[in-house]
Design a protein around this motif. Structure first.
Motif, PDB file in Angstrom:
ATOM      1  N   ARG A 179       0.867  -1.199   0.060  1.00  0.00           N
ATOM      2  CA  ARG A 179      -0.082  -0.014   0.050  1.00  0.00           C
ATOM      3  C   ARG A 179       0.949   1.258   0.044  1.00  0.00           C
ATOM      4  NH1 ARG A 179      -3.148  -3.380   3.649  1.00  0.00           N
ATOM      5  NH2 ARG A 179      -2.269  -2.035   5.434  1.00  0.00           N
ATOM      6  N   VAL A 180       1.902   1.199   0.895  1.00  0.00           N
ATOM      7  CA  VAL A 180       2.968   2.294   0.748  1.00  0.00           C
ATOM      8  C   VAL A 180       3.591   2.593  -0.680  1.00  0.00           C
ATOM      9  CG1 VAL A 180       4.899   3.137   1.606  1.00  0.00           C
ATOM     10  CG2 VAL A 180       3.338   2.220   3.417  1.00  0.00           C
ATOM     11  N   GLN A 231       2.365   1.592  -3.677  1.00  0.00           N
ATOM     12  CA  GLN A 231       1.370   2.075  -4.321  1.00  0.00           C
ATOM     13  C   GLN A 231       0.925   3.408  -4.211  1.00  0.00           C
ATOM     14  OE1 GLN A 231      -1.921  -0.721  -3.333  1.00  0.00           O
ATOM     15  NE2 GLN A 231      -1.155  -2.041  -4.830  1.00  0.00           N
ATOM     16  N   GLU A 232       0.943   4.027  -2.992  1.00  0.00           N
ATOM     17  CA  GLU A 232       0.720   5.506  -2.599  1.00  0.00           C
ATOM     18  C   GLU A 232       1.726   6.201  -3.030  1.00  0.00           C
ATOM     19  OE1 GLU A 232      -1.262   8.685  -1.184  1.00  0.00           O
ATOM     20  OE2 GLU A 232      -2.058   6.541  -1.292  1.00  0.00           O
ATOM     21  N   LEU A 233       3.049   5.829  -2.974  1.00  0.00           N
ATOM     22  CA  LEU A 233       4.255   6.435  -3.780  1.00  0.00           C
ATOM     23  C   LEU A 233       4.167   6.601  -5.284  1.00  0.00           C
ATOM     24  CD1 LEU A 233       6.980   8.030  -3.063  1.00  0.00           C
ATOM     25  CD2 LEU A 233       7.832   6.071  -3.054  1.00  0.00           C
ATOM     26  N   GLY A 293       1.430   6.779  -6.858  1.00  0.00           N
ATOM     27  CA  GLY A 293       0.419   7.378  -7.266  1.00  0.00           C
ATOM     28  C   GLY A 293       1.112   9.072  -6.991  1.00  0.00           C
ATOM     29  N   ILE A 294       1.685   9.229  -5.852  1.00  0.00           N
ATOM     30  CA  ILE A 294       2.369  10.560  -5.834  1.00  0.00           C
ATOM     31  C   ILE A 294       3.322  10.913  -6.969  1.00  0.00           C
ATOM     32  CG2 ILE A 294       4.008  11.716  -4.499  1.00  0.00           C
ATOM     33  CD1 ILE A 294       2.715  10.268  -2.283  1.00  0.00           C
TER      34      ILE A 294
END
Length: 78
Positions: free
Chosen positions: A9-10, A12-14, A16-17
């Motif tokens: 999840r971390v 995937q978030e990165l 996206g950023i």
């Protein structure tokens, strides 16, 4: 269905950023000293970044990382 881990999840978030801030893997490599191919492997989930790499990759995208340790929730006994 495979469970998504906190590490996934971390990342995937990165990713996206990176997309939102239009940071290419080549740019991130130049800013971090991590090769573009290694960044690609991290963002694709093929390998996990070290904590130092995670902080560097986040900084390259213009964000900071904050890690918190919180008390575990007590399990309820039925």
């Amino acid at each position: 269905m495979a469970k998504t881990t906190p590490a996934k999840r971390v990342i995937q978030e990165l990713g996206g950023i990176y997309r939102f801030n239009r940071v290419s893997q080549k740019t991130a490599a130049a800013r971090t000293g991590i090769s573009a191919s290694a960044i690609s492997r991290r963002l694709n989930g093929d390998t996990s970044p070290t904590i130092d790499e995670l902080f560097a990759m986040a900084s390259a995208a213009g964000v900071n990382v904050r890690i918190e340790f919180l008390p575990a929730e007590a399990e309820s006994v039925a």
